[in-house]
Design a protein around this motif. Structure first.
Motif, short mmCIF file in Angstrom:
data_model
loop_
_atom_site.label_atom_id
_atom_site.label_comp_id
_atom_site.label_asym_id
_atom_site.label_seq_id
_atom_site.Cartn_x
_atom_site.Cartn_y
_atom_site.Cartn_z
N ALA A 310 -29.32 -0.10 -11.48
CA ALA A 310 -30.26 1.02 -11.50
C ALA A 310 -30.74 1.30 -10.08
CB ALA A 310 -31.45 0.68 -12.40
N GLY A 311 -30.95 0.22 -9.31
CA GLY A 311 -31.40 0.38 -7.93
C GLY A 311 -30.36 1.13 -7.12
N ALA A 312 -29.08 0.85 -7.39
CA ALA A 312 -28.02 1.54 -6.66
C ALA A 312 -28.05 3.02 -6.99
CB ALA A 312 -26.66 0.94 -7.03
N VAL A 313 -28.29 3.32 -8.28
CA VAL A 313 -28.40 4.73 -8.66
C VAL A 313 -29.54 5.36 -7.89
CG1 VAL A 313 -29.00 6.31 -10.52
CG2 VAL A 313 -27.46 4.41 -10.96
N LYS A 331 -33.36 16.15 -13.41
CA LYS A 331 -33.49 15.61 -14.77
C LYS A 331 -32.30 14.71 -15.11
CE LYS A 331 -36.93 18.58 -16.62
NZ LYS A 331 -37.10 19.40 -15.44
N LYS A 332 -31.12 15.18 -14.71
CA LYS A 332 -29.91 14.42 -15.00
C LYS A 332 -29.99 13.03 -14.37
CE LYS A 332 -24.97 15.63 -14.80
NZ LYS A 332 -24.09 16.69 -14.30
N GLU A 333 -30.46 13.00 -13.12
CA GLU A 333 -30.51 11.72 -12.41
C GLU A 333 -31.53 10.79 -13.05
OE1 GLU A 333 -28.30 10.95 -10.70
OE2 GLU A 333 -27.51 12.76 -9.78
N VAL A 334 -32.67 11.35 -13.48
CA VAL A 334 -33.69 10.49 -14.09
C VAL A 334 -33.09 9.83 -15.33
CG1 VAL A 334 -35.93 10.44 -15.23
CG2 VAL A 334 -35.62 11.80 -13.18
N ASP A 335 -32.33 10.60 -16.11
CA ASP A 335 -31.73 10.00 -17.32
C ASP A 335 -30.72 8.93 -16.95
OD1 ASP A 335 -33.25 11.68 -18.81
OD2 ASP A 335 -31.71 13.23 -19.02
N ARG A 336 -29.94 9.21 -15.90
CA ARG A 336 -28.92 8.22 -15.52
C ARG A 336 -29.61 6.93 -15.09
NH1 ARG A 336 -24.72 7.77 -10.71
NH2 ARG A 336 -26.09 9.09 -9.50
N TYR A 337 -30.69 7.07 -14.35
CA TYR A 337 -31.45 5.89 -13.89
C TYR A 337 -32.00 5.13 -15.10
CZ TYR A 337 -35.09 3.34 -11.30
OH TYR A 337 -35.89 2.37 -10.75
N ASP A 338 -32.56 5.88 -16.03
CA ASP A 338 -33.16 5.27 -17.21
C ASP A 338 -32.12 4.48 -18.01
OD1 ASP A 338 -35.46 4.81 -18.72
OD2 ASP A 338 -34.78 6.21 -20.24
N ARG A 339 -30.92 5.06 -18.13
CA ARG A 339 -29.88 4.33 -18.87
C ARG A 339 -29.60 2.98 -18.25
NH1 ARG A 339 -27.42 9.30 -19.13
NH2 ARG A 339 -25.91 8.84 -17.48
N ASN A 340 -29.63 2.94 -16.94
CA ASN A 340 -29.35 1.67 -16.27
C ASN A 340 -30.50 0.68 -16.37
OD1 ASN A 340 -26.68 1.74 -15.10
ND2 ASN A 340 -27.42 3.51 -13.98
N LEU A 341 -31.69 1.20 -16.68
CA LEU A 341 -32.82 0.27 -16.79
C LEU A 341 -32.79 -0.51 -18.09
CD1 LEU A 341 -35.77 2.45 -15.48
CD2 LEU A 341 -34.70 0.53 -14.36
N VAL A 342 -32.10 0.05 -19.09
CA VAL A 342 -32.15 -0.59 -20.42
C VAL A 342 -31.68 -2.03 -20.35
CG1 VAL A 342 -31.34 -0.45 -22.78
CG2 VAL A 342 -31.80 1.62 -21.51
N ARG A 904 -39.88 0.11 -3.52
CA ARG A 904 -41.15 0.37 -4.20
C ARG A 904 -40.93 0.43 -5.71
NH1 ARG A 904 -44.85 5.29 -2.30
NH2 ARG A 904 -44.29 4.55 -0.25
N LEU A 905 -39.83 1.07 -6.12
CA LEU A 905 -39.56 1.13 -7.55
C LEU A 905 -39.32 -0.26 -8.10
CD1 LEU A 905 -37.09 4.12 -7.92
CD2 LEU A 905 -39.34 3.93 -8.93
N ALA A 906 -38.60 -1.07 -7.32
CA ALA A 906 -38.22 -2.38 -7.84
C ALA A 906 -39.44 -3.28 -7.94
CB ALA A 906 -37.19 -3.01 -6.91
N THR A 907 -40.24 -3.35 -6.86
CA THR A 907 -41.30 -4.36 -6.86
C THR A 907 -42.58 -3.86 -7.50
OG1 THR A 907 -41.80 -3.66 -4.64
CG2 THR A 907 -40.44 -5.59 -4.89
N ASP A 908 -43.06 -2.68 -7.07
CA ASP A 908 -44.36 -2.25 -7.61
C ASP A 908 -44.36 -2.23 -9.12
OD1 ASP A 908 -45.22 -2.09 -5.13
OD2 ASP A 908 -45.65 0.05 -5.08
#
Length: 1365
Positions: A310-313, A331-342, A904-908
């Protein structure tokens, strides 16, 4: 039993410093949830980054003096004594228990009316039978009674003493023992800590000095390869790590280890059988702890790996944010990121479950252990009478304390390893010999210096970029007393030549000579003292003007300073300042204007009275007026000196004696101004372009003056870039590699203008400024918990169940002390059968508690992990969405570079968990623990409870303090180091200037002077810290002394049962430590609140150009009619550089407009205004007559297609990349193919094995440039845009692919409004309008033929065929 041997708190009585446990490897229940999440990740990270450890533990002490060694030996001796205090306590404790039990048995015996105490032994009363009232008739039962009792009385009593025991006196004795041990513990604790910390402070002081002075001696090439940021971290963090490894941790390790050894000794000496039984079980706990650590590490690894995807995305999207914005892919990217977070979330939940399971398992084993030990121990006490009850406790607790201390010693080993890892690099640097040692005395000094400099076939490349040849067989001679000008395009090697003269580097081949001597043989400090250098971006130090000039030559008088200032035309403006020469110039010279800085720098160069003067673009950063003044100053001082001047402005070069033209690292032409103009080479091109631009500008200035408008300050307009600026930028860039690339490099092509040279806005200042800004940014108000919980609301059922589990876990502690005291009570029961029954009952109860806590731990672990992970995922998604919604200008700020944002996304997000899930569990756990304990204690003996409650605050304090100790006092150290850090930062950032001035020594001295304050602070801290530690350790002993003494009084005077004394004491003391432990998690909690606040700051920020809003105008028949009216613009990150300076140009629908001009003249910028990546500062951009700032952003961007010089492709298939062109609808395969055909791409794709499903690789790396370019064109075509923007779309291609791509572009242009930016004239000749730009506005426009007829700039370009660069 390494871990979890957690809870035995009762031991507190033993003076255990027992909150010690939260040290034990995995914190106890619930507590760790909050920790592990963050800690394990850090662990994993550290392991990846840690360098190979090549330093033995004892080598860490290589800088210690005899005095230090003596202090450390005495400290260790104290630690050994301190370590043995706890087991000693157990001996006292065992005797104390025996005393209580004996007393209780005596009381029980004497309660029997038939016994009495005679001569200190218990006898049957003689006249017992008379008691039966003779008047009453005897009935059957009574008879039986009498007969029984009489039979019993016939048995002689065992010889039991009585009346000797004065329980109060005994307890007073024990209280004195306790106080004695407590006081000595205080002293020993104080000494062991303060001695070790002091010794460490002295060694660290020395290491810092050695390290800094060695770094300042390194050659410049070393700095190119080592980023300044990294050096700064090493100076602060790594040295702090060494400090942690050689300070208090050693003492604590020695102490705990001693306790471990002594505990087992007591166990084996007093009762080897029981010891062996307990040891036999302990592997189960060890295995549990080991497996837990293994699983957690593995799962954390999996979780990080899953998150890495997800971080790479995120990283890919953020680094190509302009492409994403241009194609509306948010919007497309947010969904792609979200899929990787699962998947990351799934692993996190599994980790929580496993941790819950193992913690539960540990507790289960521990309670089973208790049951076994007490059951077996009681048989030894009762049946075989080998032990007294006291011995049983001594053995049991001896082994237990030993095991716990072993567990607590292990974190120390981690900090030792970290220290050794950190020391590896630092010691290697200290031992490294620099290749060019600027402080060495070697080399000779010439008596007379004429000043002839010659390059003989010099070949050179920078150590940081060995693949790029900067100088290629360069041969140039510079005669003494002449002024030689070096000219040529950026990157031709001009500045490099100058750096070789200063001997910042040594050439790979060939040599540089001064008066015929190879400069390698000369003394460096002496050589550099002959040279005065004025750079494009002069570096001033944060001190007064006079001091800055004095840096030029040590010990120069005020009179000399004044003459130098006069020669540099600086005297007048200095005298106008209120403090004259004592004016502070500010960080990096920030308080001065460009021209003033430049003149101070010239004065600094002149005060050296140099033989050789090097001017590197010395006037390029100035406006006309200051340029004239500075130029005049330079002309004055050039007389009689060898001068080398690098410049881009004609005015500065025309009157040089010799002009040398550089190209690709070679000197290609040499001669006077007029000779070179006739040759029509490098020099000619530069001149033509420039004189045109100048003419136009002067024209414009004249108009403005007539119009009565003041001329806007023309700062940095001719940023025609210099190699130096880009080098400096690249070095800075590396130095901030942590912040990912400071310079959005080729990956963000749309900004042709953000190339390194745009950054010549002094990188220095920028870097310097960045530091305080980052500090400011940290000052966010911590977020209110309520708001964090709001994001966690959907998970409330999990949180409720988790809290229930936590509450039950909290109740386990007091229940434990209840059972423990119950066991003691059974030893005083005289009837063997009842005794057996009770003991078995209690052991079964222990097993039950173990089983219950197993399940509740699992419940707590799972529930909180689930709610925490869901929250983390939700926050990451929302945060990422908020980031993509910001305007492009926000991403230019280096604090928002892709690297910084991804971290910031990863740690915070993951830190925020610390404020909800596990934290709530922790609080509930502590509260129930304390609540149950206090209620229970009041119920059994309110007097004793009140007494102990007086000590409770101190116990909690000591618990909290110890937890704090584990985290260390690093924060305060950091602040103390700040002023020294500023000096080292300033020195390392400006190392070239310092080397050029030969000022390394004085900076080392300044740094050392600034180290004394933190050193004094460290010594003071050693004492405070030692005292606190001693206090924390002895509180428990004192509490026990007071409470047992009072307990004895209550037992004797008020007939309180002795087991209740133990019950109350152990219940409250354990809950006290629980309190302390809870307080120790507050740092995690505070961190979470700050992380959350940073997150909310991002969510609440209102972007100035909003992508997600529906506001703004939309209209149906979009024509594509464009007008730029008087547009002025500066990039928000570089407000001092005017990029557009009143741009006027318009395009009718269907027309093609071409922009031509040198780089940095604002061509690409105008395109970005149209896309609304930025809005103009003045003037407006009209689209079909609508002002761009009023148009709906997604609507506007959906009408524009863009193809840029370095197209950004995403790491997916070709088809998906083409589909990216329109994210508003589903695109069928047919459409893709037709777009590909138009882009001349289809045939090539069909030749690939996987056709349209071929993956293009990250950044499109699997394809050639021409192929990437055509995919980008297909992507633009599929949007079916009304406006097509081509930003140098073919410049990077070879002729053949250029032809194909050009054809594709010509097809794509049909019927669309098109703006082309190009460097090759062939591509623009057939445009409807050609606009020639210079310095931010249009100097000529018209068709190709009209412009040729004008005989202006365009004509010259075309006729000479010179590249426009």
């Amino acid at each position: 039993m390494p871990t979890g041997s957690v809870k035995l708190h009762s031991i507190k009585k033993l003076g255990q410093d027992n909150h010690s446990y939260e040290v034990s490897d995995e914190g106890p229940a619930g507590s760790y949830m909050s920790m592990t999440n963050s800690k394990d990740k850090e662990k994993v990270k550290e392991n990846q980054e840690q360098p190979a450890i090549r330093v033995g533990f004892f080598q860490l002490f290589r800088f210690s003096t005899c005095k230090d060694v003596a202090m450390m030996i005495v400290g260790s001796f104290c630690a050994v004594l301190h370590g043995s205090a706890q087991p000693l306590m157990l001996l006292v404790f065992g005797l104390l228990t025996d005393t209580f039990i004996e007393y209780d048995i005596e009381l029980t015996e004497l309660r029997d009316d038939r016994k009495e105490c005679v001569n200190n032994t218990i006898r049957w009363k003689r006249n017992y039978t008379i008691i039966q009232d003779p008047t009453q008739p005897l009935n059957q039962s009574d008879l039986g009674l009498i007969i029984n009792s009489t039979l019993e009385m016939l048995v002689p009593l065992r010889n039991m003493s009585c009346g000797i025991l004065d329980i109060e006196h005994e307890m007073t004795m024990f209280a004195f023992y306790y106080v004695g041990i407590g006081v000595s513990v205080f002293l020993l604790g104080y000494l062991q800590i303060s001695l070790w910390v002091t010794a460490a402070a002295r060694q660290i002081q020395l290491i810092r000095k050695m390290y800094f002075s060695k770094v300042m001696r390194m050659e410049i090439g070393w700095f190119d390869c080592t980023s300044v940021g990294e050096l700064n971290t090493r100076m602060s963090d790594d040295i702090n790590k060494i400090n942690d490894a050689i300070a208090d941790q050693v003492a604590i390790f020695v102490q705990r280890f001693t306790t471990f050894v002594c505990g087992f000794c007591i166990g084996f000496v007093k009762g080897w059988k029981l010891t062996l039984v307990i040891i036999a079980v302990s592997p189960l706990i060890g295995v549990g702890a080991g497996l837990m650590a293994l699983f957690v590490a593995k799962l954390t690894g999996m979780e990080l790996q899953a998150y890495a995807k997800a971080g790479a995305v995120a990283d890919e999207v953020l680094s190509s944010i302009r492409t994403v914005a241009a194609f509306g892919g948010e919007k497309k990217e947010v969904d792609r990121y979200d899929r990787n977070l699962v998947s990351a979330q799934r692993w996190g939940i599994r980790k929580g479950m496993i941790m819950g399971f193992f913690t539960g398992y540990m507790w289960l084993i521990i309670f089973l252990c208790y049951a076994l030990a007490f059951w077996y121990g009681s048989t030894l006490v009762i049946d075989t009478e080998e032990y007294t009850p006291g011995t049983l406790l001594q053995v049991f607790f001896g082994v237990l304390v030993a095991a716990m201390n072993l567990g607590q010693a292990s974190p120390c080993l981690e900090s030792f390893a970290a220290g050794r890892g950190a020391a590896t690099i630092i010691f290697e640097t200290i031992d490294r010999e620099p290749e060019i040692d600027c402080l060495s005395e070697a080399g000779y000094k010439l008596d007379r210096v004429k000043g002839d400099i010659e390059f003989h076939n010099v070949t050179f490349h920078y150590p940081s970029r060995p693949e790029v040849k900067i100088l290629d067989q360069l041969s140039v001679a510079v005669k003494s007393g002449e002024t030689t000008a070096f000219v040529g395009p950026s990157g031709a090697g001009k500045s490099t030549a100058i750096q070789l003269i200063q001997r910042f580097y040594d050439p790979k081949e060939g040599m540089v000579t001064l008066d015929g001597h190879d400069i390698k043989g000369l003394n460096i400090q002496w050589l550099r003292s002959l040279i005065g250098i004025v750079e494009q971006e002069p570096v001033l130090f944060a001190t007064t003007i006079a001091e800055n000039i004095r840096y030029g030559r040590p010990g120069v008088s005020m009179a000399d300073i004044i003459t130098a200032a006069k020669e540099a035309n600086a005297y007048n403006f200095i005298m106008d300042l209120p403090q004259k020469f004592d004016t502070l110039v500010g960080e990096g010279g920030g308080q001065m204007s460009g021209g003033q800085k430049q003149r101070i720098a010239i004065a600094r160069a002149l005060v050296r009275n140099p033989r050789i003067l090097l001017l590197d673009m010395a006037t390029s950063a100035l406006d006309n007026e200051s340029e004239a003044i500075v130029q005049e100053a330079l002309d004055k001082v050039r007389m009689g000196r060898t001068t080398i001047s690098i410049a881009h402005r004609l005015s500065t070069i025309k009157n040089a004696d010799v002009i040398v033209g550089f190209e690709r690292g070679q000197a290609v032409e040499r001669g006077k101004h007029n000779e070179l103009l006739e040759r029509k080479g490098v020099y000619f091109t530069l001149v033509t372009l420039q004189s045109q631009g100048d003419k136009a500008l002067n024209e414009k200035a004249r108009q403005m003056a007539e119009g009565g408008e003041p001329e806007p300050e023309r700062l940095n307009l001719s940023r025609a870039g210099s190699y130096r600026a880009s080098l400096r930028a690249s070095i800075r860039q590396r130095s901030r590699s942590q912040l990912s690339n400071l310079i959005p490099d080729s990956s963000v092509p749309v900004v042709g203008d953000l190339g390194p040279r745009a950054y010549s806005m002094s990188q220095e200042d920028k870097y310097k400024k960045s530091t305080p800004e980052e500090e400011e940014e940290e000052l966010v108000e911590p977020a209110p918990v309520a708001r964090i919980l709001k994001y966690n609301a959907p998970e409330w059922p999990y949180m409720v169940f988790g809290s229930l589990g936590a509450a039950v876990n909290g109740g386990v502690n007091p229940v434990y002390s209840l059972l423990f005291s119950q066991i003691l009570a059974t030893f005083s029961v005289t009837d063997p059968d009842a005794q057996r029954r009770e003991i078995n009952g209690i052991c079964v109860f222990f097993v039950m508690v173990g089983v219950v806590s197993f399940f509740t731990q699992m419940l707590q672990g799972y529930a909180f992990a689930k709610s925490g992970e869901l929250l983390t995922r939700r926050l990451r998604r929302i945060g990422f969405q908020a980031m993509l919604g910001q305007e492009i200008g926000w991403f230019d700020d280096h604090r928002n570079s892709p690297g910084a944002l991804t971290t910031r996304l990863a740690t915070d997000a993951s830190q925020v968990q610390g404020a909800t899930g596990s934290q709530i569990g922790m609080i509930v756990n502590s509260l129930t623990n304390i609540g149950v304990a206090v209620i229970m204690s009041f119920y059994f003996s309110w007097k004793l409870t009140l007494l102990i409650l007086c000590f409770l605050p101190f116990i909690a304090l000591s618990g909290g303090f110890q937890a704090k100790m584990l985290t260390g006092f690093a924060k305060q150290d950091k602040q103390a180091m700040e002023s020294a850090g500023q000096i080292s930062g300033e020195a390392l950032n400006n190392i070239r200037t310092i080397a050029g001035l030969g000022k390394e020594r004085s900076f080392v001295e300044m740094y050392e002077a600034h180290l004394t304050a933190p050193y004094q602070a460290a010594l003071k801290k050693a004492n405070v810290y030692g005292a606190c530690y001693g206090f924390a350790q002895c509180v428990v002993f004192l509490t026990n002394a007071a409470s047992f003494r009072f307990g004895g009084y209550l037992v004797e005077q008020e007939g309180l049962h002795f087991s209740l004394v133990f019950r109350v004491i152990s219940a409250i003391v354990t809950s006290g430590t629980a309190l302390g432990r809870a307080s120790s998690y507050t740092p995690d909690y505070a961190k979470a609140k700050i992380s959350a606040a940073r997150f909310f700051q991002l969510l609440d920020r209102v972007p100035s150009i909003s992508v997600y809003s529906n506001r703004g105008e939309k209209w149906d028949n979009f024509q594509g009619n464009l007008d730029f009216i008087e547009c002025k613009f500066t990039y928000p990150t570089r407000p001092d550089i005017q990029v557009l300076n009143g741009l006027n140009v318009s395009v009718k629908p269907g027309q093609t407009l071409a922009f031509v001009g040198s780089s940095g003249c604002g061509k690409s910028t105008s395109v970005q205004l149209l896309e609304r990546f930025y809005d103009p500062d003045h003037g407006k951009v009209l689209i079909d007559g609508h002002e761009s700032t009023r148009v709906n952003v997604p609507f506007l961007r959906s009408k524009i297609g863009i193809v840029s010089q370095e197209p950004v492709l995403f790491d997916c298939s070709i088809a998906e990349n083409i589909k990216y062109g329109d994210n508003l609808r589903e695109i069928g395969m047919n459409e893709i193919i037709s777009a590909a055909k138009k882009a001349q791409l289809h045939d090539f794709v069909m030749s690939l094995p996987e056709k349209y499903d071929t993956n293009v690789g990250s950044q499109g790396s699997q394809l050639s440039r021409g192929q990437k370019q055509r995919i980008a064109i297909a992507r633009a075509i599929i949007r079916d845009p009304k406006i097509l923007l081509l930003d140098e779309a073919t410049s990077a291609l070879d002729t053949e692919s250029e032809k194909t791509v050009q054809e594709a572009l010509d097809k794509a242009r049909e019927g669309r409004t098109c703006i082309v930016i190009a460097h090759r004239l062939s591509t623009i000749q057939n445009s409807d309008i050609i606009a020639v730009m210079s310095r931010g506005f249009v100097i000529e426009k018209g068709t190709h033929d009209q412009l040729m007829a004008l005989n202006g700039a365009y004509y010259k370009l075309v006729t000479t065929g010179a590249p426009i660069s």
